[in-house]
Design a protein around this motif. Structure first.
Motif, mmCIF file in Angstrom:
data_model
loop_
_atom_site.group_PDB
_atom_site.id
_atom_site.type_symbol
_atom_site.label_atom_id
_atom_site.label_comp_id
_atom_site.label_asym_id
_atom_site.label_seq_id
_atom_site.Cartn_x
_atom_site.Cartn_y
_atom_site.Cartn_z
ATOM 1 N N LYS A 155 -21.413 34.150 -4.450
ATOM 2 C CA LYS A 155 -20.489 35.278 -4.606
ATOM 3 C C LYS A 155 -19.600 35.420 -3.369
ATOM 4 N N ILE A 156 -20.201 35.281 -2.208
ATOM 5 C CA ILE A 156 -19.441 35.402 -0.955
ATOM 6 C C ILE A 156 -18.408 34.281 -0.856
ATOM 7 N N TYR A 157 -18.832 33.065 -1.193
ATOM 8 C CA TYR A 157 -17.894 31.949 -1.155
ATOM 9 C C TYR A 157 -16.753 32.144 -2.155
ATOM 10 N N LEU A 158 -17.080 32.641 -3.332
ATOM 11 C CA LEU A 158 -16.060 32.881 -4.343
ATOM 12 C C LEU A 158 -15.058 33.929 -3.878
ATOM 13 N N ALA A 183 -14.438 34.785 -0.729
ATOM 14 C CA ALA A 183 -13.694 34.247 0.412
ATOM 15 C C ALA A 183 -12.607 33.287 -0.056
ATOM 16 N N LEU A 184 -12.930 32.437 -1.008
ATOM 17 C CA LEU A 184 -11.936 31.494 -1.528
ATOM 18 C C LEU A 184 -10.808 32.222 -2.243
ATOM 19 N N THR A 185 -11.136 33.253 -2.992
ATOM 20 C CA THR A 185 -10.116 34.041 -3.677
ATOM 21 C C THR A 185 -9.183 34.720 -2.679
ATOM 22 N N MET A 186 -9.749 35.297 -1.643
ATOM 23 C CA MET A 186 -8.930 35.954 -0.619
ATOM 24 C C MET A 186 -8.045 34.939 0.106
ATOM 25 N N LEU A 187 -8.599 33.807 0.419
ATOM 26 C CA LEU A 187 -7.837 32.781 1.125
ATOM 27 C C LEU A 187 -6.655 32.307 0.292
ATOM 28 N N LEU A 188 -6.909 32.039 -0.977
ATOM 29 C CA LEU A 188 -5.836 31.555 -1.834
ATOM 30 C C LEU A 188 -4.810 32.632 -2.157
ATOM 31 N N SER A 189 -5.220 33.882 -2.149
ATOM 32 C CA SER A 189 -4.266 34.943 -2.459
ATOM 33 C C SER A 189 -3.356 35.268 -1.272
ATOM 34 N N VAL A 190 -3.794 34.930 -0.072
ATOM 35 C CA VAL A 190 -3.002 35.257 1.120
ATOM 36 C C VAL A 190 -2.107 34.093 1.540
ATOM 37 N N ALA A 191 -2.547 32.882 1.291
ATOM 38 C CA ALA A 191 -1.756 31.708 1.688
ATOM 39 C C ALA A 191 -0.489 31.654 0.835
ATOM 40 N N ALA A 192 0.600 31.208 1.456
ATOM 41 C CA ALA A 192 1.881 31.129 0.735
ATOM 42 C C ALA A 192 2.515 29.765 0.981
ATOM 43 N N ILE A 203 -10.961 33.631 9.822
ATOM 44 C CA ILE A 203 -11.862 33.757 10.968
ATOM 45 C C ILE A 203 -13.097 34.570 10.593
ATOM 46 N N LEU A 204 -12.893 35.680 9.873
ATOM 47 C CA LEU A 204 -14.031 36.506 9.450
ATOM 48 C C LEU A 204 -14.967 35.731 8.528
ATOM 49 N N VAL A 205 -14.420 34.971 7.606
ATOM 50 C CA VAL A 205 -15.260 34.180 6.691
ATOM 51 C C VAL A 205 -16.044 33.138 7.475
#
Length: 114
Positions: free
Chosen positions: A4-7, A9-18, A107-109
């Motif tokens: 769940k944590i990895y999911l 974190a991956l969702t947040m990473l992909l939503s912020v990257a442009a 960094i937090l992840v």
């Protein structure tokens, strides 16, 4: 729980990257600025030739005696250089841009994982 944590974190990473690639459609100076559609339809050889044209124009502008130009002419040169820069970035494939928020989240992840 770890999945769940990895999911998340991956969702947040992909939503912020442009992924950004800019090209102006205006026409300035000696070169015509190409649109994204025109750049996408070009072959590799055409892109390389276009980059060489842009480099030649930038060198011409650098070699100019700008002390005799009016304020309006200098402004037009700056606008042309910005357009050429955007087009050169689009021809080069753009890049990946991360915001400050994305870097903080990464960094937090990493801290949570390690």
């Amino acid at each position: 729980m770890k999945k769940k944590i990895y999911l998340i974190a991956l969702t947040m990473l992909l939503s912020v990257a442009a992924f950004n690639s800019y090209a102006s459609t205006a026409t300035d100076g000696a070169l015509t600025i190409l649109s994204k559609e025109q750049i996408a339809s070009m072959t590799t050889e055409q892109k390389e030739a276009r980059v060489e044209e842009i480099k030649a124009r930038v060198n011409e502008i650098k070699a100019m005696d700008k002390s005799e130009l009016t304020k309006q002419d200098k402004k037009e040169l700056r606008t042309e250089l910005k357009g050429l820069k955007h087009e050169a970035n689009a021809l080069g494939g753009g890049g990946i841009y991360l915001s400050v928020g994305a870097i903080i989240i990464i960094i937090l992840v990493l801290i949570l994982i390690l």
